[in-house]
Design an enzyme around this catalytic site. Structure first.
Site, PDB file in Angstrom:
ATOM      1  N   ASP A 131       7.199  -6.171 -53.338  1.00 21.52           N
ATOM      2  CA  ASP A 131       8.331  -5.759 -52.424  1.00 21.52           C
ATOM      3  C   ASP A 131       8.629  -4.515 -52.856  1.00 21.52           C
ATOM      4  O   ASP A 131       7.979  -3.547 -53.419  1.00 21.52           O
ATOM      5  CB  ASP A 131       9.476  -6.752 -52.810  1.00 21.52           C
ATOM      6  CG  ASP A 131      10.224  -6.833 -51.503  1.00 21.52           C
ATOM      7  OD1 ASP A 131      10.797  -5.854 -51.059  1.00 21.52           O
ATOM      8  OD2 ASP A 131      10.133  -8.089 -50.912  1.00 21.52           O
ATOM      9  N   HIS A 164      16.164  -4.867 -51.198  1.00 22.37           N
ATOM     10  CA  HIS A 164      15.281  -5.942 -50.769  1.00 22.37           C
ATOM     11  C   HIS A 164      14.357  -6.633 -51.718  1.00 22.37           C
ATOM     12  O   HIS A 164      14.850  -7.990 -51.697  1.00 22.37           O
ATOM     13  CB  HIS A 164      14.144  -5.596 -49.652  1.00 22.37           C
ATOM     14  CG  HIS A 164      13.843  -6.236 -48.859  1.00 22.37           C
ATOM     15  ND1 HIS A 164      12.438  -7.251 -49.418  1.00 22.37           N
ATOM     16  CD2 HIS A 164      14.070  -7.080 -47.562  1.00 22.37           C
ATOM     17  CE1 HIS A 164      12.328  -7.984 -48.479  1.00 22.37           C
ATOM     18  NE2 HIS A 164      13.120  -7.926 -47.381  1.00 22.37           N
ATOM     19  N   ASN A 255      10.709 -10.838 -37.552  1.00 21.30           N
ATOM     20  CA  ASN A 255      12.090 -10.828 -36.859  1.00 21.30           C
ATOM     21  C   ASN A 255      12.327 -10.379 -35.640  1.00 21.30           C
ATOM     22  O   ASN A 255      13.316  -9.869 -35.053  1.00 21.30           O
ATOM     23  CB  ASN A 255      13.181 -10.106 -37.780  1.00 21.30           C
ATOM     24  CG  ASN A 255      13.051 -10.662 -39.227  1.00 21.30           C
ATOM     25  OD1 ASN A 255      12.694 -11.908 -39.577  1.00 21.30           O
ATOM     26  ND2 ASN A 255      13.569  -9.844 -40.239  1.00 21.30           N
ATOM     27  N   SER A 318      12.242 -12.827 -44.400  1.00 24.00           N
ATOM     28  CA  SER A 318      12.036 -12.356 -45.656  1.00 24.00           C
ATOM     29  C   SER A 318      12.951 -13.392 -46.784  1.00 24.00           C
ATOM     30  O   SER A 318      12.510 -13.887 -47.618  1.00 24.00           O
ATOM     31  CB  SER A 318      12.581 -11.011 -45.910  1.00 24.00           C
ATOM     32  OG  SER A 318      11.724  -9.954 -45.903  1.00 24.00           O
TER      33      SER A 318
END
Length: 378
Positions: A131, A164, A255, A318
């Protein structure tokens, strides 16, 4: 294969300054060709060496480098495969700052993780989070982090400059019972693998290097809360290698709110692909859905750790993926001998049917207690 000629060609094409270039992944079809290439590469004079611009990816017998956009390496066809080194993005949408988050977030409660903590807390299970890095100073994460790796700057710790990765790490393993939040598997250990920049973007080659690091450092689980629309054979090769090494790979589906589409790498059968649900236990409007999804988990308005010791509310597949990674850590701490295929089957067998879903009962939400009961019966 004439390795010296191949190196010369790379040198010449990489030296072109008058043409537009793009990042490419080159994989050698024969391991002997790859080995010869790596052995001969340092022998190129340093003044003209392409080595600094070439990143080696041993597990897929490949390299990444910049080449002119029109270069196809056609004269080496049958010896190498070439593909574009695509950009890939993290899977999260809306976000807003939250003052303080204390206790157990709603998603952690909804999957029934707290009911399992008397039996398992994920102790000693290593989760590689590929990430944006992590906030090493966040009070809720201090007990839950190992050093990890920064693939963008190997001399530095994988500090998060986006947020994130810290959010994902919090949902998986936050452990600040008195003053902060608690994640799904509070005794598991996060290894932050920084492959994404401050914009939440990475190249496929960065992801492959991250997967290689996770295999070398014997992660039990890899969390992949990102995706792209295009298929990459190089990325698939790295995923298969990790799967064969016994690592469970959990990937977010995307998404786009699509019914028959899932992003890569979640679309690969060697991963556990995750869709997102709401507090009402329905599929979140933004979540991809359909037959490619293996399990759904809370992903709407999820509060978790953020930069500078803060908290943020975020929505996305996520966020759902981090719940599943934490649940697998709980399971592996109890039954470390389980294989990736066995774990995927256990999760799919123990889902809680979704509310208002008229589809077959094979579509459902993660349920930690049903999951642990399913493995006891197996």
């Amino acid at each position: 294969m004439d390795t010296a000629a191949f190196i010369r060609l790379l040198q010449d094409t990489m030296a072109c300054t008058d043409t537009a270039t793009e990042k490419r992944i080159i994989r050698f079809q024969h391991v002997s060709d790859y080995r010869r290439f790596i052995q001969q590469l340092p022998e190129v004079p340093s003044s003209s060496s392409p080595q600094k611009s070439i990143r080696q990816m041993p597990t897929i017998r490949g390299i990444s480098c910049r080449l002119p956009a029109e270069e196809t390496l056609e004269c080496f066809s049958g010896r190498v495969w070439i593909e574009k080194d695509c950009k890939i993005s993290v899977h999260a949408s809306t976000q807003k700052s939250i003052a303080v988050e204390k206790g157990i977030p709603w998603g952690v409660s909804q999957i029934k993780a707290p009911l399992a903590w008397s039996t398992t807390t994920g102790h000693h299970i290593k989760v590689g989070v590929i990430d944006t890095g992590v906030d090493f100073n966040h009070p809720d994460l201090r007990q839950s982090l190992s050093r990890g790796i920064n693939l963008l700057n190997r001399s530095m710790l994988p500090h998060d400059d986006n947020g994130h990765g810290t959010h994902i790490a919090g949902t998986i393993a936050a452990a600040n019972q008195l003053k902060g939040m608690i994640g799904v598997a509070p005794r598991s250990l996060i290894s932050p693998v920084k492959a994404f920049d401050h914009n939440g973007s990475a190249f496929v080659s960065d992801i492959i290097l991250g997967i290689e690091w996770c295999v070398r450092n014997r992660m039990n689980v890899i969390n992949m809360s990102f995706g792209m629309k295009t298929r990459s054979k190089a990325l698939l090769g790295a995923v298969i290698n990790a799967h064969n090494a016994g690592i469970i790979i959990v990937a977010s589906s995307g998404n786009d709110g699509k019914r028959r589409s899932v992003d890569y790498p979640a679309r690969y059968p060697q991963t556990i692909s995750v869709g997102a649900t709401t507090k009402l236990r329905r599929v979140a409007p933004f979540s991809n859905r359909g037959t490619y999804i293996d399990v759904y988990a809370p992903g709407d308005k999820i509060v978790s750790a953020w930069l500078q010791g803060k908290y943020h509310e975020m929505s996305g597949t996520s966020m759902a993926t981090s719940h599943v990674s934490g649940a697998i850590a709980l399971l592996l701490a109890m039954k470390p001998e389980l294989t990736p295929t066995e774990i995927k089957n256990i999760i799919k067998r123990s889902i809680q049917p979704l509310r208002g879903n008229k589809a077959r009962r094979t579509i459902g939400e993660l349920d930690v207690m049903r999951m642990l009961q399913a493995v006891e019966k197996a």
